[in-house]
Design a protein around this motif. Structure first.
Motif, PDB file in Angstrom:
ATOM      1  N   LYS A  41       0.820  -1.212   0.000  1.00  0.00           N
ATOM      2  CA  LYS A  41       0.000   0.000   0.000  1.00  0.00           C
ATOM      3  C   LYS A  41       0.857   1.266   0.000  1.00  0.00           C
ATOM      4  O   LYS A  41       2.049   1.238   0.316  1.00  0.00           O
ATOM      5  CB  LYS A  41      -0.989  -0.009   1.165  1.00  0.00           C
ATOM      6  N   LYS A  42       0.210   2.368  -0.352  1.00  0.00           N
ATOM      7  CA  LYS A  42       0.852   3.675  -0.406  1.00  0.00           C
ATOM      8  C   LYS A  42       1.484   4.010   0.941  1.00  0.00           C
ATOM      9  O   LYS A  42       0.914   3.735   1.986  1.00  0.00           O
ATOM     10  CB  LYS A  42      -0.201   4.727  -0.767  1.00  0.00           C
ATOM     11  N   GLY A  43       2.686   4.582   0.896  1.00  0.00           N
ATOM     12  CA  GLY A  43       3.390   4.957   2.105  1.00  0.00           C
ATOM     13  C   GLY A  43       4.365   3.902   2.591  1.00  0.00           C
ATOM     14  O   GLY A  43       5.203   4.166   3.442  1.00  0.00           O
TER      15      GLY A  43
ATOM     16  N   SER B 260       7.500   1.055   1.778  1.00  0.00           N
ATOM     17  CA  SER B 260       8.555   0.881   0.783  1.00  0.00           C
ATOM     18  C   SER B 260       8.022  -0.062  -0.299  1.00  0.00           C
ATOM     19  O   SER B 260       7.205  -0.942  -0.015  1.00  0.00           O
ATOM     20  CB  SER B 260       9.822   0.320   1.425  1.00  0.00           C
ATOM     21  N   GLN B 261       8.430   0.155  -1.515  1.00  0.00           N
ATOM     22  CA  GLN B 261       7.961  -0.637  -2.662  1.00  0.00           C
ATOM     23  C   GLN B 261       6.455  -0.491  -2.880  1.00  0.00           C
ATOM     24  O   GLN B 261       5.791  -1.406  -3.365  1.00  0.00           O
ATOM     25  CB  GLN B 261       8.332  -2.123  -2.498  1.00  0.00           C
ATOM     26  N   GLU B 262       5.911   0.685  -2.528  1.00  0.00           N
ATOM     27  CA  GLU B 262       4.462   0.892  -2.663  1.00  0.00           C
ATOM     28  C   GLU B 262       3.999   0.652  -4.095  1.00  0.00           C
ATOM     29  O   GLU B 262       4.686   0.966  -5.058  1.00  0.00           O
ATOM     30  CB  GLU B 262       4.062   2.297  -2.201  1.00  0.00           C
ATOM     31  N   GLY B 263       2.835   0.037  -4.216  1.00  0.00           N
ATOM     32  CA  GLY B 263       2.235  -0.222  -5.515  1.00  0.00           C
ATOM     33  C   GLY B 263       2.757  -1.465  -6.218  1.00  0.00           C
ATOM     34  O   GLY B 263       2.238  -1.845  -7.260  1.00  0.00           O
TER      35      GLY B 263
ATOM     36  N   ASP C 187      -0.857  -4.205   5.593  1.00  0.00           N
ATOM     37  CA  ASP C 187       0.259  -3.571   4.889  1.00  0.00           C
ATOM     38  C   ASP C 187       0.067  -3.547   3.380  1.00  0.00           C
ATOM     39  O   ASP C 187       0.957  -3.110   2.649  1.00  0.00           O
ATOM     40  CB  ASP C 187       1.575  -4.303   5.203  1.00  0.00           C
ATOM     41  N   HIS C 188      -1.065  -4.009   2.925  1.00  0.00           N
ATOM     42  CA  HIS C 188      -1.345  -4.089   1.489  1.00  0.00           C
ATOM     43  C   HIS C 188      -2.671  -3.393   1.197  1.00  0.00           C
ATOM     44  O   HIS C 188      -3.496  -3.228   2.086  1.00  0.00           O
ATOM     45  CB  HIS C 188      -1.413  -5.553   1.046  1.00  0.00           C
ATOM     46  N   ASP C 189      -2.856  -2.995  -0.073  1.00  0.00           N
ATOM     47  CA  ASP C 189      -4.133  -2.377  -0.436  1.00  0.00           C
ATOM     48  C   ASP C 189      -4.933  -3.218  -1.423  1.00  0.00           C
ATOM     49  O   ASP C 189      -6.040  -2.865  -1.796  1.00  0.00           O
ATOM     50  CB  ASP C 189      -3.931  -0.950  -0.961  1.00  0.00           C
ATOM     51  N   ASP C 190      -4.356  -4.357  -1.835  1.00  0.00           N
ATOM     52  CA  ASP C 190      -5.068  -5.239  -2.751  1.00  0.00           C
ATOM     53  C   ASP C 190      -4.424  -6.623  -2.679  1.00  0.00           C
ATOM     54  O   ASP C 190      -3.266  -6.749  -2.276  1.00  0.00           O
ATOM     55  CB  ASP C 190      -5.002  -4.706  -4.183  1.00  0.00           C
TER      56      ASP C 190
END
Length: 130
Positions: A22-24, A26-29, A96-99
């Motif tokens: 997730k955004k914010g 390290s390695q976001e996206g 820690d993830h968004d998807d």
């Protein structure tokens, strides 16, 4: 060098669990095999059981060493240690993830991966795990 464990979790339909940072973070996206940093004296298998419970609310059973990869991110060097695991139970909730996705093995290259995870993607597609 930081030691990190990654779980290559397969469900009953033969799909593999992947998660997007997730955004914010390290390695976001970027996509990764879920896991986390080993605590002092902790085995990779114990780390994976703990991290997947903390970060996704699921229980897994690591059953076989898969491989490791060292990667230099510039500011940090990691040794990523991967284990094959089965999904036991629990409903995924993201911390820690968004998807997340349950992906077919042959579709894994369609995602943009964190660099340390890329060799595992290649090995999963190129190796016969049966």
């Amino acid at each position: 060098m930081i030691e990190v464990a990654a779980a290559i979790i397969e469900n009953g339909q033969g799909r593999i669990l992947i998660a997007r940072r997730k955004k914010g973070k390290s390695q976001e996206g970027l996509w990764e095999f879920p896991g986390g940093k080993l605590e002092p004296g902790e085995s990779p298998e114990a780390c994976l059981v703990r991290e997947l419970q903390e970060e996704m609310g699921i229980e897994i059973s690591p059953y076989s060493y898969f491989g490791e990869n060292e990667h230099d991110y510039g500011t940090v060097q990691i040794k990523l240690i991967a284990y094959l695991a089965t999904y036991s139970h629990g409903e995924i909730r993201l911390v820690d993830h968004d998807d997340y996705r349950w992906s077919k093995r042959e579709e894994l290259r369609e995602y943009e991966w964190a660099p340390a995870d890329v060799p595992f993607v290649d090995w999963l597609i190129d190796r016969d795990l049966s």
